[in-house]
Write a protein that holds these residues in place. Sequence first.
Motif, PDB file in Angstrom:
ATOM      1  N   GLN A  78      76.473   1.191  46.211  1.00 55.08           N
ATOM      2  CA  GLN A  78      77.121  -0.073  46.540  1.00 55.08           C
ATOM      3  C   GLN A  78      78.454  -0.157  45.802  1.00 55.08           C
ATOM      4  OE1 GLN A  78      75.669  -1.899  48.859  1.00 55.08           O
ATOM      5  NE2 GLN A  78      77.494  -3.184  48.941  1.00 55.08           N
ATOM      6  N   THR A 126      77.369  -7.358  48.292  1.00 61.48           N
ATOM      7  CA  THR A 126      75.926  -7.409  48.040  1.00 61.48           C
ATOM      8  C   THR A 126      75.149  -7.054  49.302  1.00 61.48           C
ATOM      9  OG1 THR A 126      76.246  -9.171  46.404  1.00 61.48           O
ATOM     10  CG2 THR A 126      74.031  -8.887  47.274  1.00 61.48           C
ATOM     11  N   THR A 172      71.300  -7.251  50.776  1.00 61.55           N
ATOM     12  CA  THR A 172      69.936  -7.768  50.629  1.00 61.55           C
ATOM     13  C   THR A 172      69.066  -7.124  51.704  1.00 61.55           C
ATOM     14  OG1 THR A 172      70.785  -9.880  49.808  1.00 61.55           O
ATOM     15  CG2 THR A 172      68.498  -9.824  50.559  1.00 61.55           C
ATOM     16  N   VAL A 213      67.738  -6.843  46.290  1.00 58.80           N
ATOM     17  CA  VAL A 213      69.161  -7.174  46.298  1.00 58.80           C
ATOM     18  C   VAL A 213      69.919  -6.090  45.533  1.00 58.80           C
ATOM     19  CG1 VAL A 213      70.923  -8.863  45.677  1.00 58.80           C
ATOM     20  CG2 VAL A 213      68.652  -9.647  46.385  1.00 58.80           C
ATOM     21  N   ARG A 270      73.686  -4.874  44.242  1.00 61.70           N
ATOM     22  CA  ARG A 270      75.038  -5.373  43.973  1.00 61.70           C
ATOM     23  C   ARG A 270      75.975  -4.230  43.611  1.00 61.70           C
ATOM     24  NH1 ARG A 270      71.295  -9.021  42.059  1.00 61.70           N
ATOM     25  NH2 ARG A 270      71.510 -11.159  42.860  1.00 61.70           N
ATOM     26  N   GLU A 271      77.218  -4.566  43.388  1.00 56.14           N
ATOM     27  CA  GLU A 271      78.236  -3.572  43.060  1.00 56.14           C
ATOM     28  C   GLU A 271      77.774  -2.675  41.908  1.00 56.14           C
ATOM     29  OE1 GLU A 271      82.806  -3.469  41.305  1.00 56.14           O
ATOM     30  OE2 GLU A 271      82.128  -5.206  42.455  1.00 56.14           O
TER      31      GLU A 271
END
Length: 269
Positions: free
Chosen positions: A37, A41, A43, A52, A54-55
């Motif tokens: 990632q 975000t 999911t 989830v 994220r960066e």
Amino acid sequence: MSNLADLSLRPRILYSCYHNRSAEGEQFVPEHILSFQIAGTLTTFDGSRKQVFREGDLRLSKRNHLVKFSKQPPEHGEFKSLSVTLDQETLRRFSLEHSYHTPGPAEPAEAIVALPLTPLYQSYLDSLRPYEQLAEAGSAGFLALKVHEAILLLLNSNPELQHVLFDFTEPGKLDLEAFMNRNFHFNVRLPRFAYLTGRSLATFKRDFEKIFQLSPSRWLLRRRLQEAYFLIKEKGRAPSEAYLEVGFEDLSHFSFAFKKMYGVAPSKL
């Protein structure tokens, strides 16, 4: 925009970029996919577990799974991810070349595995950043080497994944009732459901009607409408959200079927 289920070219390294909007959908994952990632975000929901990413997060999506996803760009930015497809043909060649013996079917587990971002992974991902160069004509040999390198990294950093990567078996016969109750909201065709439960289409239909006393199409319609009613009435979901959550493609078709079953339009609940 790239679709992770599009495997028309192998080996494949995909760079996804979505501009200033969220994107939702679902997919059948036919091959293992290593993804990083870069921004925004992601999911995911595999029927039983929500995750989830994220960066800076790294993940391995396992083949033969159904996954719903939502891609959310950062504020004033773009959703970006980098994915490396580890197809069965490449993995079979790798197992022969390096004498990895198939350990047998992997134990059922989560559809997506979160991986710690070690320095080795980070170095590898940095080498993939100049995606425009990777996509140039004549780079197939280089891409094959980078996929080969990804497999080596996974085995070095997460050796337990060999039971996943080198499991070349097709889905075995599953508990049909439990599987359908867990996955009815995925909008896939009956042949896909049959394959994932380890059955031919004819056997799937026959077993289904024995268990549910309805044809698959009629049961799916009723079960999805029941779930939509619950989401709208009890959870306060808008019909425009609920119809996608339960596996309908079209809002007008959903509204027509809902009113036919419950005698009232979903917007009137």
